[in-house]
Design an enzyme around this catalytic site. Sequence first.
Site, mmCIF file in Angstrom:
data_model
loop_
_atom_site.group_PDB
_atom_site.id
_atom_site.type_symbol
_atom_site.label_atom_id
_atom_site.label_comp_id
_atom_site.label_asym_id
_atom_site.label_seq_id
_atom_site.Cartn_x
_atom_site.Cartn_y
_atom_site.Cartn_z
ATOM 1 N N ASP A 1 -4.503 4.301 -1.789
ATOM 2 C CA ASP A 1 -5.586 4.819 -0.948
ATOM 3 C C ASP A 1 -5.862 6.286 -1.231
ATOM 4 O O ASP A 1 -5.020 7.145 -0.947
ATOM 5 C CB ASP A 1 -5.203 4.696 0.533
ATOM 6 N N MET B 1 -12.533 -4.259 5.203
ATOM 7 C CA MET B 1 -11.647 -3.416 6.022
ATOM 8 C C MET B 1 -11.484 -4.073 7.391
ATOM 9 O O MET B 1 -12.464 -4.363 8.072
ATOM 10 C CB MET B 1 -12.243 -2.019 6.215
ATOM 11 N N MET C 1 -8.066 9.393 -0.096
ATOM 12 C CA MET C 1 -8.924 9.849 1.015
ATOM 13 C C MET C 1 -9.219 11.339 0.848
ATOM 14 O O MET C 1 -8.337 12.114 0.467
ATOM 15 C CB MET C 1 -8.201 9.640 2.348
ATOM 16 N N ASP D 1 -7.846 -5.399 4.212
ATOM 17 C CA ASP D 1 -7.065 -4.164 4.293
ATOM 18 C C ASP D 1 -7.079 -3.611 5.715
ATOM 19 O O ASP D 1 -8.137 -3.242 6.232
ATOM 20 C CB ASP D 1 -7.696 -3.152 3.314
ATOM 21 N N SER E 1 0.829 -1.210 0.000
ATOM 22 C CA SER E 1 0.000 0.000 0.000
ATOM 23 C C SER E 1 0.863 1.259 0.000
ATOM 24 O O SER E 1 1.654 1.503 0.918
ATOM 25 C CB SER E 1 -0.931 0.009 1.205
ATOM 26 N N HIS F 1 -1.635 -1.184 -4.043
ATOM 27 C CA HIS F 1 -2.845 -0.638 -3.427
ATOM 28 C C HIS F 1 -2.666 0.868 -3.222
ATOM 29 O O HIS F 1 -1.654 1.320 -2.686
ATOM 30 C CB HIS F 1 -3.091 -1.342 -2.096
ATOM 31 N N MET G 1 -11.698 6.157 -0.674
ATOM 32 C CA MET G 1 -12.351 6.464 0.603
ATOM 33 C C MET G 1 -12.827 7.905 0.507
ATOM 34 O O MET G 1 -12.295 8.815 1.143
ATOM 35 C CB MET G 1 -11.365 6.259 1.757
ATOM 36 N N HIS H 1 -8.326 2.414 -4.008
ATOM 37 C CA HIS H 1 -9.313 2.307 -2.938
ATOM 38 C C HIS H 1 -9.835 3.708 -2.638
ATOM 39 O O HIS H 1 -9.136 4.512 -2.026
ATOM 40 C CB HIS H 1 -8.603 1.674 -1.720
#
Length: 227
Positions: free
Chosen positions: A37, A140, A39, A178, A10, A35, A70, A68
């Site tokens: 992320d 998650m 956000m 994750d 990640s 991965h 979020m 991913h």
Amino acid sequence: MEMKAKIAPSLLSADFACLSEQLSWLDELNVEYLHIDVMDGHFVPNITFGQCVIKSIRKCTKAVFDVHLMISDPMKYIEMFANAGADLITIHLEAGSQKPEEIIKKIKSYGKKAGISIKPGTSVESVMPYIHLLDLVLVMSVEPGFGGQKYIPGSENKIEILNKYIKSKNLNCIIEVDGGIDESNIPLVVSSGAQLLVCGNSVFGAKTPKQTYQKLQKVIESVSVQF
Ligand code: DX5
Ligand code: ZN
């Protein structure tokens, strides 16, 4: 789709001052998934990066970009992330004002794979109506928002239920886990049916990410999976 479990390093735990250097070993070791992320400071209490960073690092590796999201209202941003180089786009079931099936359709309209993620407090049953449309379900195992948290015990139960469900319906959907994944819980999540294991702190947070990745991948290989 049956696949051998894999580590997805990640990006969140990488050193952003030297991303190309941090990612330089991925292709050498044939790391299949990275991965990523995203956000927004709204859906989760943290802000990371957006499509500009993804676009820039696209040239650093041929790994599948497992993005991913979020973020609130993911529908609005699917096109942006698809164009930035995402290969697989995962939204949160809890995030959208739009219907999940509409968002999945939009992701697929760009030729990308689609995933849905559920937070620790969301029941596994709530994702089941969409599994037949999905390439991936992301469980998650920490509250989304920050790297380096501890795995929430019992998350493996969700993985197990999902795995049984997917197998019983003979669906082509993989299970990703994750949050807080490291050497100590890899055997547990893999034997429960997780096929993609996000590792942030345990890979990029390590002194030697490349060697640590290899070590963790070996731990996976030592787990004999019986379903
Ligand atoms: C957390 C993110 C994770 C994070 C995992 O909200 O979704 O992908 O990178 O980090 P670790 O492996 O450190 O828990
Ligand atoms: Zn993530």
